[in-house]
Design an enzyme around this catalytic site. Structure first.
Site, short mmCIF file in Angstrom:
data_model
loop_
_atom_site.label_atom_id
_atom_site.label_comp_id
_atom_site.label_asym_id
_atom_site.label_seq_id
_atom_site.Cartn_x
_atom_site.Cartn_y
_atom_site.Cartn_z
CG ASN A 59 22.52 56.44 43.92
OD1 ASN A 59 22.72 55.25 43.36
ND2 ASN A 59 23.10 56.60 45.20
CG MET A 101 27.48 47.69 45.04
SD MET A 101 26.65 48.78 46.20
CE MET A 101 27.73 48.57 47.60
CG HIS A 161 21.85 56.14 50.07
ND1 HIS A 161 23.05 55.41 49.85
CD2 HIS A 161 21.97 56.64 51.29
CE1 HIS A 161 23.67 55.19 51.27
NE2 HIS A 161 23.11 56.15 52.02
N GLY A 216 19.17 43.36 42.18
CA GLY A 216 18.40 43.98 40.90
C GLY A 216 16.67 44.12 41.31
C1 GRF Z 1 19.22 49.16 47.51
O1 GRF Z 1 19.01 49.13 48.81
C2 GRF Z 1 19.67 50.46 46.82
O2 GRF Z 1 19.22 51.64 47.76
C3 GRF Z 1 21.15 50.51 47.33
O3 GRF Z 1 21.46 49.18 46.87
C4 GRF Z 1 20.47 48.30 47.17
C5 GRF Z 1 20.20 47.48 45.59
O4 GRF Z 1 19.11 46.65 46.10
N1 GRF Z 1 21.81 51.44 46.47
P1 GRF Z 1 18.60 45.88 44.46
O5 GRF Z 1 19.98 45.48 43.80
O6 GRF Z 1 17.72 46.93 43.63
O7 GRF Z 1 17.82 44.81 45.07
#
Ligand code: GRF
Length: 210
Positions: free
Chosen positions: A107, A90, A109, A12
């Site tokens: 999204n 996810m 990534h 998060g």
């Molecule tokens: C991030 O690296 C995002 O790009 C990927 O999952 C990770 C999530 O990190 N899809 P967080 O939960 O926002 O700390």
């Protein structure tokens, strides 16, 4: 005020940055809900701490992806969100969901797409020998990490990098990228039209990179 829903499955940190940007006015929007596909993740503590409404739609409770997606649609429709942000969510979303929200769904990534689609991007980037790595914000379509690219943030890869310190460098860039992109989206300066990303005249001539 534009209405954002953020989807999470983990830590998060992107949620936290976006929430802070909304509170400070950097992003002229309100996060009206945080949707998680699971219980007991640190991201839910972030949402609580930021006083954001939480909806857990536990994937395990649904027999199929379609039922899971329909349950999320049922929660979302009355909320009338303007933007849906997948920030470490996810799950690959299918037509049940995309048919309702495709033009609102972005999204983040952790790679410079189209390189390193999928998981474990930092390790794969190191192994490949690329000298630049980074993150991408894109609209979502049926293909994994495959929708139209909005903007990117690039970071150098150092010869002595480990997966962890490369990941940390990219994560910082992600935070700048996501808040920057969303601040333009909520102003109507970035939008999807006929599956093509459109940018306001005021952005033309910029690189859309952070
Ligand atoms: C991030 O690296 C995002 O790009 C990927 O999952 C990770 C999530 O990190 N899809 P967080 O939960 O926002 O700390």
């Amino acid at each position: 005020m534009q209405r954002i829903v953020v989807f999470i499955s983990g830590r998060g940190s992107n949620l936290a940055c976006l929430a802070d940007a909304c509170t400070s006015g950097l992003c002229a929007a309100k996060i009206i809900a945080v949707i998680s596909d699971r219980h007991n993740i640190p991201g839910l503590d972030v949402a609580l701490q930021k006083k954001l409404p939480i909806i857990v739609v536990d994937r395990k409770m649904y027999k199929t992806n379609e039922l899971f997606e329909q349950a999320m649609v049922n929660y979302l429709e009355p909320l009338q969100p303007d933007w849906l942000v997948l920030a470490g969510f996810m799950r690959v979303l299918g037509t049940t969901f995309l048919s309702k929200f495709r033009e609102k769904l972005v999204n983040i990534h952790p790679s410079l797409l189209p390189s390193f689609i999928g998981l474990d991007t930092h390790r794969r980037a190191l192994l490949s020998g690329v000298r630049w790595h980074g993150a991408t914000v894109h609209f979502v379509n049926e293909n994994l990490d495959g929708g139209p690219i909005i903007a990117q943030a690039a970071v150098p890869v150092y010869l002595n990098d480990t997966v962890d310190n490369l990941a940390a460098r990219v994560l910082k860039a992600e935070h700048r990228l996501l808040t920057g992109v969303m601040s333009f989206c909520v102003q109507g300066k970035i939008y999807l039209e006929n599956n093509i990303v459109k940018y306001d005249q005021s952005l033309i001539g910029t690189a859309m990179s952070w």
